[in-house]
Design a protein around this motif. Structure first.
Motif, mmCIF file in Angstrom:
data_model
loop_
_atom_site.group_PDB
_atom_site.id
_atom_site.type_symbol
_atom_site.label_atom_id
_atom_site.label_comp_id
_atom_site.label_asym_id
_atom_site.label_seq_id
_atom_site.Cartn_x
_atom_site.Cartn_y
_atom_site.Cartn_z
ATOM 1 N N GLN A 100 0.551 -5.767 3.328
ATOM 2 C CA GLN A 100 1.411 -6.819 3.866
ATOM 3 C C GLN A 100 1.908 -6.527 5.285
ATOM 4 O O GLN A 100 2.424 -7.413 5.943
ATOM 5 C CB GLN A 100 2.599 -7.053 2.933
ATOM 6 C CG GLN A 100 2.178 -7.680 1.621
ATOM 7 C CD GLN A 100 3.329 -7.811 0.661
ATOM 8 O OE1 GLN A 100 4.150 -6.908 0.520
ATOM 9 N NE2 GLN A 100 3.400 -8.953 -0.008
ATOM 10 N N LYS B 286 -2.423 -8.050 9.362
ATOM 11 C CA LYS B 286 -3.015 -9.385 9.328
ATOM 12 C C LYS B 286 -4.525 -9.220 9.394
ATOM 13 O O LYS B 286 -5.032 -8.161 9.734
ATOM 14 C CB LYS B 286 -2.530 -10.219 10.507
ATOM 15 C CG LYS B 286 -1.049 -10.536 10.458
ATOM 16 C CD LYS B 286 -0.668 -11.476 11.594
ATOM 17 C CE LYS B 286 0.817 -11.665 11.661
ATOM 18 N NZ LYS B 286 1.369 -12.611 10.755
ATOM 19 N N ARG C 19 -5.612 -6.397 6.569
ATOM 20 C CA ARG C 19 -4.822 -6.868 5.427
ATOM 21 C C ARG C 19 -5.728 -7.093 4.216
ATOM 22 O O ARG C 19 -5.431 -6.632 3.108
ATOM 23 C CB ARG C 19 -4.083 -8.150 5.799
ATOM 24 C CG ARG C 19 -3.270 -8.741 4.661
ATOM 25 C CD ARG C 19 -2.660 -10.076 5.101
ATOM 26 N NE ARG C 19 -1.987 -10.733 4.022
ATOM 27 C CZ ARG C 19 -0.676 -10.701 3.811
ATOM 28 N NH1 ARG C 19 0.098 -10.017 4.629
ATOM 29 N NH2 ARG C 19 -0.151 -11.333 2.792
#
Length: 89
Positions: free
Chosen positions: A41, A44, A48
């Protein structure tokens, strides 16, 4: 040691009658997956996605070593965590 190493050390011991090993094994396996999820988390994109996959793989490995998922109390926790991870994907 970290959650993964702790669970690896307990994988054989948890089969013995002492249920304390079984409980600690599930604490370690669950928290290892939570750590991968929380770590994922913080990123990105591809990084991720890669770490979310590691969290799911951690849960899949738990099913290999403990198909019963630690009984009803743990099974619910594992399933909720898996659902959260899949939603985050």
């Amino acid at each position: 040691w970290g959650w993964n190493l702790l669970s690896k050390k307990l994988v054989g011991l948890r089969r013995k009658p002492n249920t304390a090993y079984n409980e600690v094994f599930h604490v370690a396996r669950y928290n290892a997956a939570v750590c991968w999820f929380k770590y994922a988390q913080t990123f990105k994109g591809e990084k991720r996605a890669k770490n979310l996959q590691k969290a799911l793989r951690s849960l899949a490995n738990t099913r290999i070593h403990a198909p019963e998922l630690g009984g009803e109390a743990w099974k619910g926790k594992y399933e909720r965590l898996q659902q959260e991870i899949e939603e985050a994907q």
